[in-house]
Design a protein around this motif. Sequence first.
Motif, PDB file in Angstrom:
ATOM      1  N   ASP A 100     -13.226  11.338  -1.867  1.00 36.03           N
ATOM      2  CA  ASP A 100     -13.255  12.462  -2.810  1.00 36.03           C
ATOM      3  C   ASP A 100     -12.550  12.089  -4.110  1.00 36.03           C
ATOM      4  O   ASP A 100     -12.710  12.787  -5.116  1.00 36.03           O
ATOM      5  CB  ASP A 100     -12.614  13.719  -2.191  1.00 36.03           C
ATOM      6  CG  ASP A 100     -11.209  13.475  -1.684  1.00 36.03           C
ATOM      7  OD1 ASP A 100     -10.919  12.355  -1.227  1.00 36.03           O
ATOM      8  OD2 ASP A 100     -10.386  14.401  -1.762  1.00 36.03           O
ATOM      9  N   LEU A 101     -11.794  10.998  -4.101  1.00 32.78           N
ATOM     10  CA  LEU A 101     -11.029  10.627  -5.297  1.00 32.78           C
ATOM     11  C   LEU A 101     -11.661   9.474  -6.094  1.00 32.78           C
ATOM     12  O   LEU A 101     -11.021   8.902  -6.972  1.00 32.78           O
ATOM     13  CB  LEU A 101      -9.583  10.300  -4.903  1.00 32.78           C
ATOM     14  CG  LEU A 101      -8.795  11.549  -4.462  1.00 32.78           C
ATOM     15  CD1 LEU A 101      -7.470  11.173  -3.807  1.00 32.78           C
ATOM     16  CD2 LEU A 101      -8.531  12.478  -5.648  1.00 32.78           C
ATOM     17  N   LEU A 102     -12.937   9.172  -5.806  1.00 31.07           N
ATOM     18  CA  LEU A 102     -13.585   8.054  -6.517  1.00 31.07           C
ATOM     19  C   LEU A 102     -13.584   8.235  -8.034  1.00 31.07           C
ATOM     20  O   LEU A 102     -13.316   7.296  -8.789  1.00 31.07           O
ATOM     21  CB  LEU A 102     -15.024   7.880  -6.029  1.00 31.07           C
ATOM     22  CG  LEU A 102     -15.200   7.064  -4.736  1.00 31.07           C
ATOM     23  CD1 LEU A 102     -16.613   7.241  -4.185  1.00 31.07           C
ATOM     24  CD2 LEU A 102     -14.905   5.584  -4.972  1.00 31.07           C
TER      25      LEU A 102
ATOM     26  N   ALA B 184       0.863  10.731 -12.939  1.00 28.46           N
ATOM     27  CA  ALA B 184       1.954  10.396 -12.011  1.00 28.46           C
ATOM     28  C   ALA B 184       1.504   9.295 -11.050  1.00 28.46           C
ATOM     29  O   ALA B 184       2.258   8.359 -10.750  1.00 28.46           O
ATOM     30  CB  ALA B 184       2.388  11.640 -11.246  1.00 28.46           C
ATOM     31  N   CYS B 185       0.264   9.385 -10.605  1.00 28.79           N
ATOM     32  CA  CYS B 185      -0.260   8.419  -9.645  1.00 28.79           C
ATOM     33  C   CYS B 185      -0.284   7.009 -10.251  1.00 28.79           C
ATOM     34  O   CYS B 185       0.176   6.043  -9.630  1.00 28.79           O
ATOM     35  CB  CYS B 185      -1.661   8.874  -9.238  1.00 28.79           C
ATOM     36  SG  CYS B 185      -2.448   7.806  -8.054  1.00 28.79           S
ATOM     37  N   VAL B 186      -0.791   6.899 -11.454  1.00 24.94           N
ATOM     38  CA  VAL B 186      -0.891   5.590 -12.113  1.00 24.94           C
ATOM     39  C   VAL B 186       0.500   4.997 -12.376  1.00 24.94           C
ATOM     40  O   VAL B 186       0.738   3.807 -12.140  1.00 24.94           O
ATOM     41  CB  VAL B 186      -1.694   5.752 -13.426  1.00 24.94           C
ATOM     42  CG1 VAL B 186      -1.492   4.589 -14.366  1.00 24.94           C
ATOM     43  CG2 VAL B 186      -3.173   5.917 -13.097  1.00 24.94           C
TER      44      VAL B 186
ATOM     45  N   GLY C  77       0.838  -1.202   0.000  1.00 27.70           N
ATOM     46  CA  GLY C  77       0.000   0.000   0.000  1.00 27.70           C
ATOM     47  C   GLY C  77       0.866   1.243   0.000  1.00 27.70           C
ATOM     48  O   GLY C  77       2.094   1.157   0.004  1.00 27.70           O
ATOM     49  N   ARG C  78       0.227   2.380  -0.042  1.00 25.72           N
ATOM     50  CA  ARG C  78       1.006   3.619  -0.007  1.00 25.72           C
ATOM     51  C   ARG C  78       0.235   4.724   0.685  1.00 25.72           C
ATOM     52  O   ARG C  78      -0.992   4.751   0.703  1.00 25.72           O
ATOM     53  CB  ARG C  78       1.474   4.022  -1.406  1.00 25.72           C
ATOM     54  CG  ARG C  78       0.552   4.837  -2.281  1.00 25.72           C
ATOM     55  CD  ARG C  78      -0.691   4.153  -2.730  1.00 25.72           C
ATOM     56  NE  ARG C  78      -1.325   4.776  -3.872  1.00 25.72           N
ATOM     57  CZ  ARG C  78      -2.109   5.870  -3.837  1.00 25.72           C
ATOM     58  NH1 ARG C  78      -2.395   6.460  -2.704  1.00 25.72           N
ATOM     59  NH2 ARG C  78      -2.648   6.342  -4.950  1.00 25.72           N
ATOM     60  N   LEU C  79       1.017   5.654   1.267  1.00 25.23           N
ATOM     61  CA  LEU C  79       0.484   6.909   1.785  1.00 25.23           C
ATOM     62  C   LEU C  79       0.947   7.933   0.771  1.00 25.23           C
ATOM     63  O   LEU C  79       2.120   7.943   0.417  1.00 25.23           O
ATOM     64  CB  LEU C  79       1.103   7.245   3.144  1.00 25.23           C
ATOM     65  CG  LEU C  79       1.134   6.126   4.194  1.00 25.23           C
ATOM     66  CD1 LEU C  79       2.113   6.479   5.313  1.00 25.23           C
ATOM     67  CD2 LEU C  79      -0.274   5.941   4.763  1.00 25.23           C
TER      68      LEU C  79
HETATM   69  N1  GLU Z   1      -1.888  13.383  -3.067  1.00 20.88           N
HETATM   70  C1  GLU Z   1      -3.310  13.190  -3.098  1.00 20.88           C
HETATM   71  C2  GLU Z   1      -3.938  14.019  -2.032  1.00 20.88           C
HETATM   72  O1  GLU Z   1      -3.281  14.399  -1.085  1.00 20.88           O
HETATM   73  C3  GLU Z   1      -3.714  11.764  -2.820  1.00 20.88           C
HETATM   74  C4  GLU Z   1      -3.552  10.937  -3.987  1.00 20.88           C
HETATM   75  C5  GLU Z   1      -3.853   9.470  -3.853  1.00 20.88           C
HETATM   76  O2  GLU Z   1      -3.915   8.919  -2.736  1.00 20.88           O
HETATM   77  O3  GLU Z   1      -3.998   8.879  -4.895  1.00 20.88           O
HETATM   78  O4  GLU Z   1      -5.121  14.307  -2.160  1.00 20.88           O
END
Ligand code: GLU
Length: 273
Positions: free
Chosen positions: A209-211, A191-193, A8-10
């Motif tokens: 919020d990122l759905l 960048a995320c992908v 996983g990642r933060l």
């Molecule tokens: N850096 C993004 C943010 O702080 C989160 C991105 C992600 O978790 O994909 O909203």
Amino acid sequence: MNSLNYTGRLAPSPTGLLHLGHAATFWTAYQRAQQHNGTLLLRNEDLDPQRSKQEYVDAMIEDLTWLGIEWTPPVITQSKRIPLYREAFERLLSTGHAYACTCSRKDLAQMIAAPHEDTDDEPVYSGRCRPAKGTPPQAFQPNMNYRFRIPDEETISFTDLNLGPQSFTAGKDFGDFLIWRKDDLPSYQLACVVDDAETHITEVVRGSDLLKSTARQILLQRALALPAVDYFHTPLLRDEHGVRLAKRHDALALRTLRQQGHSPEDVVRMFST
Ligand code: GLU
């Protein structure tokens, strides 16, 4: 690395101090990595040159450590990985998945759809600069924004491990989105992908919020032939007025809570109840 191993990642952006809302999401990410006996990475999403600050990078590392969240070093810093994103962008451009967009901010603002506070909504792009179907791929020209060409009307469905089945329609819920910026930097989506794939992430834990970004990113993964990942979106925390917690809520910055004498356990309790 065995791709079956949980990673996983933060992924904080160093554009302000981490607050209770971030802490809730990152705590969930930490718990899930632990439950799976997995690895957790820390990615510094510092691609916004205007808003990213080193002091916030230092603060987020200090605040996450104070809270008791552990990750596997080294910290991954996006601004040091531009060639990786560039390679992916060029692949998208040469395969006709991307095109240059010369629309100004004003043009874009006129494309209706007021951003909604709870989502990562942006106006659905009108397609003004989109080349007609069958047009050969464009060559790169500097100082241009580039957009990803979405498959019109296609429904992108995925099962969120926390929120259940999700479905978004390309062209209705979101339009052709930015992947490369005229200041020669990748967009967040690209960048995320690229990073999730390159660091073998198996599960993305982030705020709900990122759905819609997840739907966009699934399309990018497909176009780049990158592996799919699992998603676990966390609900957004709200203040006593029902307003979503954001970086402007300085009173709820982890730092402020800590200075007020709250312990890490107090903070975890605040978002766990
Ligand atoms: N850096 C993004 C943010 O702080 C989160 C991105 C992600 O978790 O994909 O909203």
